[in-house]
Design an enzyme around this catalytic site. Structure first.
Site, PDB file in Angstrom:
ATOM      1  N   LYS A 172       0.822  -0.984  -0.012  1.00  0.00           N
ATOM      2  CA  LYS A 172       0.253   0.198   0.526  1.00  0.00           C
ATOM      3  C   LYS A 172       0.729   1.263   0.147  1.00  0.00           C
ATOM      4  CE  LYS A 172      -3.370  -2.589   2.281  1.00  0.00           C
ATOM      5  NZ  LYS A 172      -4.718  -3.641   3.131  1.00  0.00           N
ATOM      6  N   GLN A 216      -5.110  -2.084   8.939  1.00  0.00           N
ATOM      7  CA  GLN A 216      -4.507  -3.439   8.868  1.00  0.00           C
ATOM      8  C   GLN A 216      -5.469  -4.474   9.578  1.00  0.00           C
ATOM      9  OE1 GLN A 216      -2.758  -3.785   5.545  1.00  0.00           O
ATOM     10  NE2 GLN A 216      -3.884  -5.942   5.727  1.00  0.00           N
ATOM     11  N   ASP A 230     -11.032   1.329   2.604  1.00  0.00           N
ATOM     12  CA  ASP A 230     -11.647   0.428   3.032  1.00  0.00           C
ATOM     13  C   ASP A 230     -12.955  -0.249   2.450  1.00  0.00           C
ATOM     14  OD1 ASP A 230      -9.603  -1.683   2.571  1.00  0.00           O
ATOM     15  OD2 ASP A 230      -9.619  -1.840   4.630  1.00  0.00           O
TER      16      ASP A 230
END
Ligand code: NAP
Length: 284
Positions: free
Chosen positions: A54, A98, A121
């Site tokens: 990322k 995460q 997300d």
């Protein structure tokens, strides 16, 4: 017959090149650099590798990324505080925690804490609800990447029978919704589905999101089908998907490889969401 391999790596590179250009224009116009903050709790090796991907993606597209590494003993309360700080920080446009989190932290509680406007997300209940209602929202990255890969084949999704194996909150359920939105007729299968191969054999589009290496065998695939392999598994330390790739090549019309299929697209969709989050927050 040998299937056409749909390379997520190539498509992701194309999208990232365009995105870099868009980010540069945006920075020139608004004088703001899109900024993604990733929080990593603990040192799970797979999570570290995802987080690194990322960060690299942000670098590649001229966006800023910050990694906040927290020790595994971090409490839920401390993590909530950290997320709230980022919610209130106007220099931050995207927040990603995460997953998976250590078992003493409730993932839903943390996802619910992320401001909807910075939930790049697309996992928060409000974003998920908006997706189902077809309202403007951040689409979850893996499912959005899957749709882009299917569109890359130029096969019209409308009216096709799409079969999704897997009903997780991050892949199976949202990708089913997105396929429905694209006018596919969608069947969702899971571990309690009887006669699974009866469904898969009638799929024009088959999405495998199971997490079991080479679970989908060639005899489960309709000749000419579009097969999207989401699985990330290891056999003898070698990456492989949920589809028996070599055998499936002889039956499918289109197939995504593992690695180099869905994975690079997931990060690319996150980068697109980050620019979009920044755009919306700056305009606001
Ligand atoms: P998950 O939460 O473990 O869900 C797996 C799904 O597969 C469940 O719905 C389960 O059914 C179903 N399943 C398990 N065994 C089955 C069987 N024998 N027959 C039919 N269905 C079965 O996994 P996930 O998070 O969705 O991830 C799936 C895979 O995709 C994993 O390999 C993961 O690493 C990978 N992944 C890749 C990316 C990427 O960017 N490349 C992103 C996310 C995930 P039940 O609901 O009945 O248990």
């Amino acid at each position: 017959m040998s299937a056409i391999v749909v390379s997520g790596k190539e498509l992701a590179n194309k999208i990232r090149t365009d995105l870099k250009e868009k980010v540069s224009c945006f920075i020139k116009e608004k004088n703001v650099i899109p900024h993604l903050v990733v929080i990593l709790v603990g040192d799970n090796p797979a999570s570290i590798s995802y987080v690194t991907g990322k960060q690299k993606g942000c670098e590649q597209t001229n966006m800023k990324s910050t990694l906040i590494k927290l020790p595994i003993e971090t409490t839920e309360k401390e993590l909530i505080k950290e997320v709230e700080k980022l919610n209130n920080d106007t220099s931050v446009h995207g927040i990603l925690v995460q997953l998976p989190l250590p078992s003493h932290i409730n993932e839903s509680t943390i996802i619910n804490t992320i401001s909807v406007e910075k939930d790049v997300d697309g996992f928060s209940p409000i974003n998920v609800g908006k997706m189902v209602l077809n309202e403007e929202c951040f689409l979850p990255c893996t499912p959005a990447g899957i749709i882009r890969l299917i569109k890359e084949t130029k096969i019209d999704i409308t009216g096709k029978h799409a079969v999704v194996i897997g009903r997780s909150n991050i892949v199976g359920k949202p990708v089913s919704q997105l396929l429905l939105r694209e006018n596919a007729t969608v069947t969702v299968c899971h571990s309690r589905t009887n006669n699974l191969s009866e469904f898969t054999k009638s799929a024009d589009i088959l999405i495998a999101a199971i997490g079991k290496p080479k679970f989908v065998t060639a005899d489960m695939i309709k000749p000419g089908a579009v097969v999207i392999d989401v699985g990330v598994n290891r056999i003898n330390n070698k990456l492989c998907g949920d589809v028996d790739y070599e055998a499936a090549l002889d039956v499918a019309g289109y197939i995504t490889p593992v690695p180099g299929g869905v994975g690079p697209m997931t990060i690319t969709m996150l980068l697109e969401n980050t620019l979009e989050a920044c755009r919306r927050l700056v305009i606001k």
